[in-house]
Design a protein around this motif. Structure first.
Motif, PDB file in Angstrom:
ATOM      1  N   PHE A 182       0.887  -1.711  -0.098  1.00 22.00           N
ATOM      2  CA  PHE A 182       0.451  -0.166  -0.589  1.00 22.00           C
ATOM      3  C   PHE A 182       0.832   1.502   0.245  1.00 22.00           C
ATOM      4  O   PHE A 182       0.074   2.282   0.031  1.00 22.00           O
ATOM      5  N   ARG A 183       1.825   0.971  -0.131  1.00 18.70           N
ATOM      6  CA  ARG A 183       2.702   2.217   0.278  1.00 18.70           C
ATOM      7  C   ARG A 183       3.203   3.518  -0.944  1.00 18.70           C
ATOM      8  O   ARG A 183       2.248   4.077  -0.844  1.00 18.70           O
ATOM      9  N   ASP A 184       2.478   3.197  -2.309  1.00 22.87           N
ATOM     10  CA  ASP A 184       2.063   3.869  -2.864  1.00 22.87           C
ATOM     11  C   ASP A 184       0.967   4.731  -2.912  1.00 22.87           C
ATOM     12  O   ASP A 184       0.782   6.074  -3.220  1.00 22.87           O
ATOM     13  N   LYS A 185      -0.111   4.199  -2.816  1.00 20.71           N
ATOM     14  CA  LYS A 185      -1.520   4.254  -2.839  1.00 20.71           C
ATOM     15  C   LYS A 185      -1.716   5.110  -1.149  1.00 20.71           C
ATOM     16  O   LYS A 185      -2.190   6.139  -1.569  1.00 20.71           O
ATOM     17  N   LEU A 186      -0.206   4.947  -0.394  1.00 23.92           N
ATOM     18  CA  LEU A 186      -0.876   5.700   0.592  1.00 23.92           C
ATOM     19  C   LEU A 186      -0.648   7.491   0.149  1.00 23.92           C
ATOM     20  O   LEU A 186      -0.997   8.246   0.172  1.00 23.92           O
ATOM     21  N   LEU A 187       0.464   6.839  -0.003  1.00 29.78           N
ATOM     22  CA  LEU A 187       1.997   8.598  -0.408  1.00 29.78           C
ATOM     23  C   LEU A 187       0.689   9.166  -1.861  1.00 29.78           C
ATOM     24  O   LEU A 187       0.827  10.565  -1.763  1.00 29.78           O
ATOM     25  N   ALA A 188      -0.074   8.521  -2.554  1.00 28.46           N
ATOM     26  CA  ALA A 188      -0.925   9.363  -3.344  1.00 28.46           C
ATOM     27  C   ALA A 188      -2.052   9.580  -2.835  1.00 28.46           C
ATOM     28  O   ALA A 188      -2.662  11.177  -2.810  1.00 28.46           O
ATOM     29  N   PHE A 189      -2.258   9.216  -2.073  1.00 32.73           N
ATOM     30  CA  PHE A 189      -4.158   9.711  -0.896  1.00 32.73           C
ATOM     31  C   PHE A 189      -2.900  11.008  -0.346  1.00 32.73           C
ATOM     32  O   PHE A 189      -3.829  11.797   0.035  1.00 32.73           O
ATOM     33  N   TYR A 190      -2.503  10.861   0.309  1.00 35.16           N
ATOM     34  CA  TYR A 190      -0.956  11.447   1.491  1.00 35.16           C
ATOM     35  C   TYR A 190      -1.078  13.286   0.239  1.00 35.16           C
ATOM     36  O   TYR A 190      -1.704  14.309   0.832  1.00 35.16           O
ATOM     37  N   ALA A 191      -0.448  12.606  -0.234  1.00 37.93           N
ATOM     38  CA  ALA A 191      -0.352  14.020  -1.774  1.00 37.93           C
ATOM     39  C   ALA A 191      -2.112  14.861  -2.266  1.00 37.93           C
ATOM     40  O   ALA A 191      -2.005  15.955  -1.823  1.00 37.93           O
ATOM     41  N   SER A 192      -2.739  13.618  -1.956  1.00 43.43           N
ATOM     42  CA  SER A 192      -4.046  14.342  -2.418  1.00 43.43           C
ATOM     43  C   SER A 192      -5.015  14.801  -0.724  1.00 43.43           C
ATOM     44  O   SER A 192      -5.597  16.015  -1.777  1.00 43.43           O
ATOM     45  N   ASN A 193      -4.337  14.935  -0.271  1.00 47.91           N
ATOM     46  CA  ASN A 193      -5.229  15.105   1.082  1.00 47.91           C
ATOM     47  C   ASN A 193      -3.909  15.516   2.127  1.00 47.91           C
ATOM     48  O   ASN A 193      -4.259  14.633   3.427  1.00 47.91           O
ATOM     49  N   PRO A 194      -4.348  16.815   1.593  1.00 43.91           N
ATOM     50  CA  PRO A 194      -2.825  17.210   2.607  1.00 43.91           C
ATOM     51  C   PRO A 194      -3.575  17.409   4.016  1.00 43.91           C
ATOM     52  O   PRO A 194      -2.649  17.992   5.065  1.00 43.91           O
ATOM     53  N   SER A 195      -4.480  17.745   4.111  1.00 39.77           N
ATOM     54  CA  SER A 195      -4.729  17.681   6.157  1.00 39.77           C
ATOM     55  C   SER A 195      -5.543  16.836   6.672  1.00 39.77           C
ATOM     56  O   SER A 195      -6.362  16.243   7.186  1.00 39.77           O
ATOM     57  N   PHE A 196      -5.258  15.883   5.952  1.00 34.40           N
ATOM     58  CA  PHE A 196      -5.659  14.002   6.810  1.00 34.40           C
ATOM     59  C   PHE A 196      -5.080  14.245   7.458  1.00 34.40           C
ATOM     60  O   PHE A 196      -6.089  13.586   8.310  1.00 34.40           O
ATOM     61  N   VAL A 197      -3.902  14.314   8.453  1.00 41.12           N
ATOM     62  CA  VAL A 197      -3.645  14.275   9.355  1.00 41.12           C
ATOM     63  C   VAL A 197      -3.401  16.225   9.610  1.00 41.12           C
ATOM     64  O   VAL A 197      -2.676  16.703   9.355  1.00 41.12           O
ATOM     65  N   VAL A 198      -3.740  16.103  11.113  1.00 38.03           N
ATOM     66  CA  VAL A 198      -3.727  17.628  11.509  1.00 38.03           C
ATOM     67  C   VAL A 198      -3.434  17.613  12.886  1.00 38.03           C
ATOM     68  O   VAL A 198      -3.864  16.274  13.722  1.00 38.03           O
ATOM     69  N   PRO A 199      -2.283  18.110  13.150  1.00 41.66           N
ATOM     70  CA  PRO A 199      -1.335  19.410  12.155  1.00 41.66           C
ATOM     71  C   PRO A 199      -0.626  18.924  11.441  1.00 41.66           C
ATOM     72  O   PRO A 199       0.042  17.492  11.151  1.00 41.66           O
ATOM     73  N   HIS A 200      -0.527  20.328  10.937  1.00 42.59           N
ATOM     74  CA  HIS A 200       0.640  19.692   9.521  1.00 42.59           C
ATOM     75  C   HIS A 200       1.839  18.841  10.155  1.00 42.59           C
ATOM     76  O   HIS A 200       2.495  17.837   9.068  1.00 42.59           O
ATOM     77  N   SER A 201       2.891  19.064  10.679  1.00 37.50           N
ATOM     78  CA  SER A 201       3.999  19.012  11.341  1.00 37.50           C
ATOM     79  C   SER A 201       3.986  17.184  11.252  1.00 37.50           C
ATOM     80  O   SER A 201       4.676  16.391  10.801  1.00 37.50           O
TER      81      SER A 201
END
Ligand code: ME8
Length: 569
Positions: A182-201
């Protein structure tokens, strides 16, 4: 349309499910309250919302704790779960579901999930070797452990570098989940959902971790080691890993496995999942990967908050460095604790817990701020709040009603600030920073108190009284020399009182999600009608019907909004 769908799906928000091996502390209470405030904010907006909390009851840690207590595990969990339930009730958490992983429905959902993952080819069996921490319920790879000398015993032990928890070497056959796939799928998901995890750091940390390495995950243990859990359906010699079991609580509570056609009626996908920063990896990496494997939609956001410390050390049940939430509640009451923890608690940075800080902040912002403003306005002599509201509350009035007088510049500025306040607070809530939302409210109250001091309506009242009492006409003469009439003075008083009353009304409305009981008291005192306490009324000038208290001011519980603390230390 998309809007209709999002209206149909209830807002769904969760807390982690807590381990029952020890009593809850202030950290757990914090997560619950933060989650509840976010949920009630949605309810203020009249959105149907579901809050799920509960307890995590399987796994090695609970098995060992129950054995140590000499109690059968289920009985041990029943007792532990009860305490968390009591806490949720005591602090007025509006949870719709309290899920326990020992619930029959949940165990069936876990078995169903396992079978689904197996059918889809995401599970395989192999020998596993590694360092396991029972306290953290996780394996650590070699580079993440180190040998230390345990200070109390002088023993050399291996510990996790991240958490400092002891690990033990295990070598066994067990089942694995193809996380690496799932590595690539996860990275693609994070890239298109940059506020998935709050806070940004923390979003950045997650991306870094997944980029660096993502090994397959061991998801079962042999029954000789772990009996207390859900058995692998196809293999009774293995028990399902507690974290897989635990994470699935979120979908179980939303009705998974879903009935075709009503997938979203239970709330899934979650709008926000609130967790502490200690369990980011499980929620921001493993959980989305499991969901992807199951072809289920991912939660929209994960709010990862910082920790409460005590003497700058993390509050944790494993070290006993904790504050008992029930004691804190006995001492300070529910609303003070709810308010304090959210106002001062950290999202990005840890916050240190101290009774002195609670007292200090309470005195400054609630007693001296909001409480003071309320009694100044509602119990002040020489004006009539109802009359002022009637005079000036107009929904369409964009501008603070002005006269030529210079001194009203400041009034206009205050008016502009109050008008902008709901939007600012809402933006902080949408950014998942309830702390900033509360701080903005405190600031508005403090500024209003400052403005009131300067505008000094009581001076105008005295002036009016002396004009009325003066039979010589001198006072009246002085007044007109200054280019003013008694009517002007009255209008000035009303304008100031209206501004302050609107501040109180808006702040009261927006504090409802955080301190429901005190906010109700405030709105009762202000005379805001029951039907006008929702978000649509959070606009300057919108409500022209309040101002006559619904209660007898100054009597009984309506004596003061925020009473003196019984002890000051
Ligand atoms: O991790 N400050 O449960 P847990 C703030 N069962 N929050 C704190 C805190 C602190 N010092 N200490 C704990 C588990 N928390 C798993 C979760 S979810 C599928 C399974 C809060 O009982 C914070 O929310 O150890 C943290 O993530 C959680 O309690 C951990 O609770």
């Amino acid at each position: 349309t998309r809007d209709d769908v999002s209206k149909a799906k209830p807002y769904y928000i969760t807390t982690p499910i807590f381990y029952v091996n020890a009593a809850p502390h202030v950290g757990h209470m914090y997560t619950m309250i933060l989650t509840d405030v976010l949920k009630r904010w949605q309810e203020l907006k009249q959105r149907k919302s579901i809050l799920v909390t509960g307890t995590d009851e399987h796994g090695m840690k609970i098995q060992q704790a129950a054995a140590k207590a000499g109690v059968p595990p289920k009985e041990f969990c029943d007792r532990g779960a009860e305490v968390f339930k009591d806490l949720a009730k005591r602090i007025d958490i509006s949870n719709d579901v309290f899920i326990r992983t020992t619930d029959q429905r949940h165990k069936e959902a876990v078995e169903y999930t396992w079978q689904t993952l197996q059918e889809k080819g995401y599970i395989y069996e192999r020998k596993h070797e590694g360092w396991y921490s029972v306290s953290d319920e996780t394996f650590y790879p070699q580079p993440q452990v180190q040998l230390i000398v345990d200070p109390p015993s002088g023993r050399k032990i291996m510990v996790s570098i991240e958490t400092g928890k002891e690990v033990e070497w295990t070598s066994e056959r067990n089942y694995h989940f193809r996380l690496s796939a799932f590595r690539d799928k996860l990275l693609a998901f994070y890239a298109s959902n940059p506020s998935f995890v709050v806070p940004h750091s923390r979003m950045d940390d997650v991306v870094k971790q997944v980029t660096n390495s993502l090994a397959d995950l061991s998801i079962s243990r042999p029954v000789e080691r772990l009996t207390w859990g859900v058995r692998v359906p196809s293999d009774p010699t293995q028990t399902i890993y507690v974290w897989l079991d635990a994470l699935l609580n979120y979908t179980t509570a939303a009705g998974y496995p879903f009935t075709p056609g009503s997938e979203t009626s239970g709330g899934w996908p979650a709008d926000v999942q609130v967790v502490g920063k200690d369990i980011v990896r499980f929620h921001c990496i493993y959980w989305p990967a499991f969901l992807m494997a199951l072809d289920l939609p991912l939660p929209k956001q994960i709010l990862t908050h910082a920790h409460w410390t005590l003497g700058r050390q993390k509050m944790a049940k494993s070290t006993g460095n904790t504050v008992n939430p029930f004691w804190a509640l006995d001492r300070f009451g529910v609303d003070i604790m709810r308010w304090y923890l959210v106002h001062e608690g950290g999202i990005s940075d840890d916050a240190d817990y101290d009774n002195r800080f609670i007292i200090e902040k309470y005195k400054k912002h609630l007693q001296g701020g909001l409480g003071n403003l309320t009694s100044r306005i509602m119990r002040g002599k020489g004006w009539d709040v109802r009359r002022a509201v009637q005079q000036y509350a107009h929904e369409e009035s964009e501008e603070y009603p002005t006269v030529s007088n210079e001194s009203h510049k400041e009034g206009r500025r205050m008016f502009g600030r109050i008008r902008a306040l709901p939007g600012q607070v809402d933006a902080h809530m949408r950014d998942l920073h309830p702390n900033r939302a509360l701080q903005a409210l405190s600031k508005a109250v403090a500024d209003m108190n400052g403005y009131l001091q300067q505008a000094s309506p009581w001076t105008a009242v005295t002036r009016l009284q002396s004009v009325a009492a003066d039979t010589t006409g001198n006072e009246m003469h002085e007044l007109s020399k200054a280019g003013q009439s008694p009517e002007d003075l009255e209008a000035e008083i009303d304008r100031t009182i209206y501004l302050a009353a609107e501040t109180l009304r808006l702040v009261g409305l927006m504090l409802q999600p955080c301190i429901p009981a005190s906010a109700k008291k405030l709105l009762d005192m202000l005379g805001v009608s029951q039907e006008r306490r929702t978000w649509e009324w959070c606009q300057v000038g919108k409500d022209d019907g309040y101002g006559t208290s619904l209660v007898e001011l100054g009597r009984g519980e309506y004596g003061v909004l925020f009473p003196r603390l019984t002890s000051d230390f």
